[in-house]
Design a protein around this motif. Structure first.
Motif, PDB file in Angstrom:
ATOM      1  N   ALA A   1      18.973 -97.227   3.787  1.00  0.00           N
ATOM      2  CA  ALA A   1      20.138 -97.358   2.809  1.00  0.00           C
ATOM      3  C   ALA A   1      19.628 -97.753   1.543  1.00  0.00           C
ATOM      4  O   ALA A   1      19.999 -96.930   0.413  1.00  0.00           O
ATOM      5  CB  ALA A   1      21.333 -98.307   3.264  1.00  0.00           C
ATOM      6  N   PHE A   2      18.639 -98.417   1.271  1.00  0.00           N
ATOM      7  CA  PHE A   2      18.393 -98.870  -0.097  1.00  0.00           C
ATOM      8  C   PHE A   2      17.144 -97.960  -0.683  1.00  0.00           C
ATOM      9  O   PHE A   2      16.980 -98.101  -1.843  1.00  0.00           O
ATOM     10  CB  PHE A   2      17.957-100.366  -0.123  1.00  0.00           C
ATOM     11  N   SER A   3      16.469 -97.167   0.255  1.00  0.00           N
ATOM     12  CA  SER A   3      15.500 -96.477  -0.314  1.00  0.00           C
ATOM     13  C   SER A   3      16.304 -95.159  -0.683  1.00  0.00           C
ATOM     14  O   SER A   3      15.816 -94.434  -1.676  1.00  0.00           O
ATOM     15  CB  SER A   3      14.459 -96.097   0.946  1.00  0.00           C
ATOM     16  N   THR A   4      17.321 -94.771   0.229  1.00  0.00           N
ATOM     17  CA  THR A   4      18.188 -93.627  -0.301  1.00  0.00           C
ATOM     18  C   THR A   4      18.481 -93.957  -1.868  1.00  0.00           C
ATOM     19  O   THR A   4      18.707 -93.377  -2.748  1.00  0.00           O
ATOM     20  CB  THR A   4      19.339 -93.500   0.516  1.00  0.00           C
ATOM     21  N   LEU A   5      19.371 -95.327  -1.962  1.00  0.00           N
ATOM     22  CA  LEU A   5      19.775 -95.519  -3.289  1.00  0.00           C
ATOM     23  C   LEU A   5      18.379 -95.728  -4.294  1.00  0.00           C
ATOM     24  O   LEU A   5      18.717 -95.400  -5.449  1.00  0.00           O
ATOM     25  CB  LEU A   5      20.296 -97.094  -3.055  1.00  0.00           C
ATOM     26  N   ASP A   6      17.528 -95.926  -3.857  1.00  0.00           N
ATOM     27  CA  ASP A   6      16.236 -96.117  -4.750  1.00  0.00           C
ATOM     28  C   ASP A   6      15.868 -94.515  -5.384  1.00  0.00           C
ATOM     29  O   ASP A   6      15.502 -94.335  -6.302  1.00  0.00           O
ATOM     30  CB  ASP A   6      15.012 -96.751  -4.088  1.00  0.00           C
ATOM     31  N   GLY A   7      16.019 -93.744  -4.514  1.00  0.00           N
ATOM     32  CA  GLY A   7      16.018 -92.200  -4.837  1.00  0.00           C
ATOM     33  C   GLY A   7      16.927 -91.630  -5.639  1.00  0.00           C
ATOM     34  O   GLY A   7      16.660 -90.940  -6.532  1.00  0.00           O
ATOM     35  N   ILE A   8      18.156 -91.918  -5.368  1.00  0.00           N
ATOM     36  CA  ILE A   8      19.347 -91.502  -6.177  1.00  0.00           C
ATOM     37  C   ILE A   8      19.299 -92.220  -7.691  1.00  0.00           C
ATOM     38  O   ILE A   8      19.370 -91.526  -8.773  1.00  0.00           O
ATOM     39  CB  ILE A   8      20.632 -91.880  -5.703  1.00  0.00           C
TER      40      ILE A   8
ATOM     41  N   ASN B   1      16.487 -93.273  -9.126  1.00  0.00           N
ATOM     42  CA  ASN B   1      15.036 -93.110  -9.565  1.00  0.00           C
ATOM     43  C   ASN B   1      14.429 -94.248  -9.716  1.00  0.00           C
ATOM     44  O   ASN B   1      13.789 -94.635 -11.001  1.00  0.00           O
ATOM     45  CB  ASN B   1      14.973 -92.286 -10.792  1.00  0.00           C
ATOM     46  N   GLY B   2      14.409 -95.231  -8.844  1.00  0.00           N
ATOM     47  CA  GLY B   2      13.804 -96.518  -8.688  1.00  0.00           C
ATOM     48  C   GLY B   2      14.184 -97.680  -9.232  1.00  0.00           C
ATOM     49  O   GLY B   2      13.607 -98.493  -9.849  1.00  0.00           O
ATOM     50  N   ARG B   3      15.391 -97.927  -9.012  1.00  0.00           N
ATOM     51  CA  ARG B   3      16.036 -99.051  -9.746  1.00  0.00           C
ATOM     52  C   ARG B   3      16.915 -99.771  -8.419  1.00  0.00           C
ATOM     53  O   ARG B   3      17.692-100.819  -8.945  1.00  0.00           O
ATOM     54  CB  ARG B   3      17.333 -98.570 -10.540  1.00  0.00           C
ATOM     55  N   ALA B   4      16.450 -99.609  -7.234  1.00  0.00           N
ATOM     56  CA  ALA B   4      17.292-100.449  -6.109  1.00  0.00           C
ATOM     57  C   ALA B   4      16.361-101.548  -5.846  1.00  0.00           C
ATOM     58  O   ALA B   4      15.292-101.732  -5.902  1.00  0.00           O
ATOM     59  CB  ALA B   4      17.491 -99.702  -5.192  1.00  0.00           C
ATOM     60  N   GLU B   5      17.163-102.529  -5.355  1.00  0.00           N
ATOM     61  CA  GLU B   5      16.569-103.917  -4.926  1.00  0.00           C
ATOM     62  C   GLU B   5      17.345-104.178  -3.550  1.00  0.00           C
ATOM     63  O   GLU B   5      18.482-103.904  -3.409  1.00  0.00           O
ATOM     64  CB  GLU B   5      16.530-104.943  -5.760  1.00  0.00           C
ATOM     65  N   ILE B   6      16.759-105.078  -2.828  1.00  0.00           N
ATOM     66  CA  ILE B   6      17.310-105.750  -1.505  1.00  0.00           C
ATOM     67  C   ILE B   6      17.318-107.367  -1.956  1.00  0.00           C
ATOM     68  O   ILE B   6      16.270-107.821  -1.980  1.00  0.00           O
ATOM     69  CB  ILE B   6      16.719-105.214  -0.438  1.00  0.00           C
ATOM     70  N   MET B   7      18.405-107.838  -1.806  1.00  0.00           N
ATOM     71  CA  MET B   7      18.638-109.476  -1.830  1.00  0.00           C
ATOM     72  C   MET B   7      18.925-109.878  -0.467  1.00  0.00           C
ATOM     73  O   MET B   7      20.014-109.520   0.128  1.00  0.00           O
ATOM     74  CB  MET B   7      19.370-110.017  -2.890  1.00  0.00           C
ATOM     75  N   ALA B   8      17.869-110.315   0.252  1.00  0.00           N
ATOM     76  CA  ALA B   8      18.279-110.564   1.843  1.00  0.00           C
ATOM     77  C   ALA B   8      18.428-112.221   1.995  1.00  0.00           C
ATOM     78  O   ALA B   8      17.908-112.861   1.657  1.00  0.00           O
ATOM     79  CB  ALA B   8      16.828-110.226   2.857  1.00  0.00           C
TER      80      ALA B   8
ATOM     81  N   VAL C   1      11.181 -94.979  -3.862  1.00  0.00           N
ATOM     82  CA  VAL C   1      10.633 -94.448  -5.151  1.00  0.00           C
ATOM     83  C   VAL C   1       9.567 -95.457  -5.558  1.00  0.00           C
ATOM     84  O   VAL C   1       8.440 -95.403  -5.841  1.00  0.00           O
ATOM     85  CB  VAL C   1      11.511 -94.164  -6.314  1.00  0.00           C
ATOM     86  N   GLN C   2      10.002 -96.839  -5.353  1.00  0.00           N
ATOM     87  CA  GLN C   2       9.191 -97.953  -5.816  1.00  0.00           C
ATOM     88  C   GLN C   2       8.443 -98.219  -4.635  1.00  0.00           C
ATOM     89  O   GLN C   2       8.769 -98.367  -3.596  1.00  0.00           O
ATOM     90  CB  GLN C   2      10.155 -98.979  -6.294  1.00  0.00           C
ATOM     91  N   ASP C   3       7.068 -98.699  -4.937  1.00  0.00           N
ATOM     92  CA  ASP C   3       6.059 -99.075  -3.861  1.00  0.00           C
ATOM     93  C   ASP C   3       5.368-100.430  -4.368  1.00  0.00           C
ATOM     94  O   ASP C   3       4.748-100.462  -5.186  1.00  0.00           O
ATOM     95  CB  ASP C   3       5.115 -97.931  -3.415  1.00  0.00           C
ATOM     96  N   PRO C   4       5.937-101.478  -3.647  1.00  0.00           N
ATOM     97  CA  PRO C   4       6.911-101.436  -2.472  1.00  0.00           C
ATOM     98  C   PRO C   4       8.530-101.574  -3.046  1.00  0.00           C
ATOM     99  O   PRO C   4       8.705-102.125  -4.233  1.00  0.00           O
ATOM    100  CB  PRO C   4       6.754-102.862  -1.774  1.00  0.00           C
ATOM    101  N   LEU C   5       9.502-101.504  -2.301  1.00  0.00           N
ATOM    102  CA  LEU C   5      10.737-101.484  -2.529  1.00  0.00           C
ATOM    103  C   LEU C   5      11.093-103.170  -2.786  1.00  0.00           C
ATOM    104  O   LEU C   5      10.732-103.720  -1.917  1.00  0.00           O
ATOM    105  CB  LEU C   5      11.623-101.013  -1.532  1.00  0.00           C
ATOM    106  N   PRO C   6      11.585-103.422  -3.925  1.00  0.00           N
ATOM    107  CA  PRO C   6      11.637-105.021  -4.163  1.00  0.00           C
ATOM    108  C   PRO C   6      12.542-105.687  -3.163  1.00  0.00           C
ATOM    109  O   PRO C   6      13.602-105.121  -2.932  1.00  0.00           O
ATOM    110  CB  PRO C   6      12.281-104.956  -5.539  1.00  0.00           C
TER     111      PRO C   6
END
Length: 348
Positions: free
Chosen positions: A94-101, A103-110, A169-174
């Motif tokens: 879900a959040f890597s999809t958001l990251d793609g849409i 262009n690299g601005r997604a984060e997960i706060m777990a 897009v971000q490696d790694p996804l935050p």
């Protein structure tokens, strides 16, 4: 220092009409808020996951994705994802999809979640509360580190050498760790070298200094550079043109929702105006006031805890949408510039 908004997408009774806010309308309002936050220069917008009638944010990634294509710069995060009752594979997807849409601005706060409705909803036992989070965090971090993963644990079916897509897009996804002030959470985040977000909704923010130190000490022991760690706080608050306007607008909706939660959790005293006014004092945990006063409190927070990101949680209870938009506008156009200019002077 980054400044942004967090919300649970409250859908509580509107005190002026007595009617609950429609979930669909609240979701559409959230997209408007994110777009405005981007336009006024805020750095981040976070949506918390809840599974209750009084909040509309059960699927944060979808809400954030709806705004991703209409924004350019603002970072988009959950606040939080209740990882214990979710599937880390689906969370990453879900959040890597958001990251793609975006262009690299997604984060997960777990986080483990301060509300527990998701556990019975998705078939998890509260007796496994801590173990679930630890195991699922391990899997989430393995997925973000490698395209193909093999996994065997106690709470999810095993799989062997399977890919998880799309890749971020971000490696790694935050991935941030969210904590309400649990020392074990601070140590876990430090050992893993992950950024941490503390929810400070009562008492004095400066009392979290020992937890910040614990976090940094754990990181150093694990070989991470404490100077590179990111620390966020999340606190309730509201900005208006005058402090009196902010306090009067924010109190009644906040009181109503805090009393609902208090009854559920067996708090001994109802939430009062005296409690509210004490919390919005300079050293209190409520960031309610005019732009200059809220900025002063954020600067004090930076001095006391060294935070790199501040979330203003708007709203606690339902408030008129126009007032919320005005608070976001003031946070971006008035508060943030004051904070940035003063920190540049003090730290530059």
């Amino acid at each position: 220092m980054e400044i942004g908004i967090s919300t649970f997408l409250e859908a509580t009774n509107d005190l002026t009409t007595g009617k609950a806010v429609n979930h669909a309308e609240r979701l559409r309002h959230a997209v408007e808020e994110i777009v405005l936050a981007d336009q006024v220069g805020l750095d981040v917008y976070g949506v918390g996951e809840h599974h209750r009638a009084d909040y509309a944010g059960s699927a944060p990634a979808i809400v954030l994705a709806a705004a991703a294509a209409m924004t350019k710069r603002i970072r988009l995060t959950s606040a939080v994802t209740v990882l214990s009752s979710d599937d880390p594979v689906r969370v990453y997807q879900a959040f890597s999809t958001l990251d793609g849409i975006s262009n690299g601005r997604a984060e997960i706060m777990a986080g483990r979640g301060s509300f527990i409705e998701s556990f019975p909803l998705f078939g998890y036992d509260l007796h496994d509360y801590d173990e679930l989070f630890e195991e699922k965090l391990e899997l989430l971090l393995a997925i973000r580190a490698s395209e193909k993963v093999s996994w065997r644990g106690g709470h999810r079916p095993a799989f062997q050498n399977l890919g998880v897509y799309p890749r971020s897009v971000q490696d790694p996804l935050p991935v941030w760790i969210a904590s309400g002030g649990n020392p074990e959470s601070a140590v876990r985040a430090g050992m893993l070298g992950l950024p941490i977000a503390f929810a400070i909704i009562g008492g004095m923010p400066e009392s979290f200094a020992p937890l910040v130190n614990l976090y940094k000490e754990a990181a150093a022991r694990a070989g991470h550079d404490p100077a590179k760690l990111q620390i966020a706080t999340h606190s309730h608050g509201f900005v208006s043109d005058t402090t009196e306007q902010a306090a009067d607008a924010f109190f009644l909706p906040t009181q109503a929702q805090m009393n609902v939660i208090g009854r559920e959790r067996g708090w001994s005293q109802p939430y009062s105006r005296a409690t509210f006014d004490a919390a919005r004092s300079l050293r209190g945990a409520l960031y309610v006031g005019d732009p200059e006063y809220v900025a002063e409190k954020i600067i004090l927070l930076r001095k006391n805890l060294g935070v790199t990101r501040f979330f203003l949680h708007v709203n606690v209870g339902t408030m008129p949408h126009k007032e919320t938009l005005r608070a976001i506008e003031l946070l971006g156009t008035k508060v943030a510039p004051i904070v940035r200019e003063e920190l540049a002077r003090l730290e530059g």
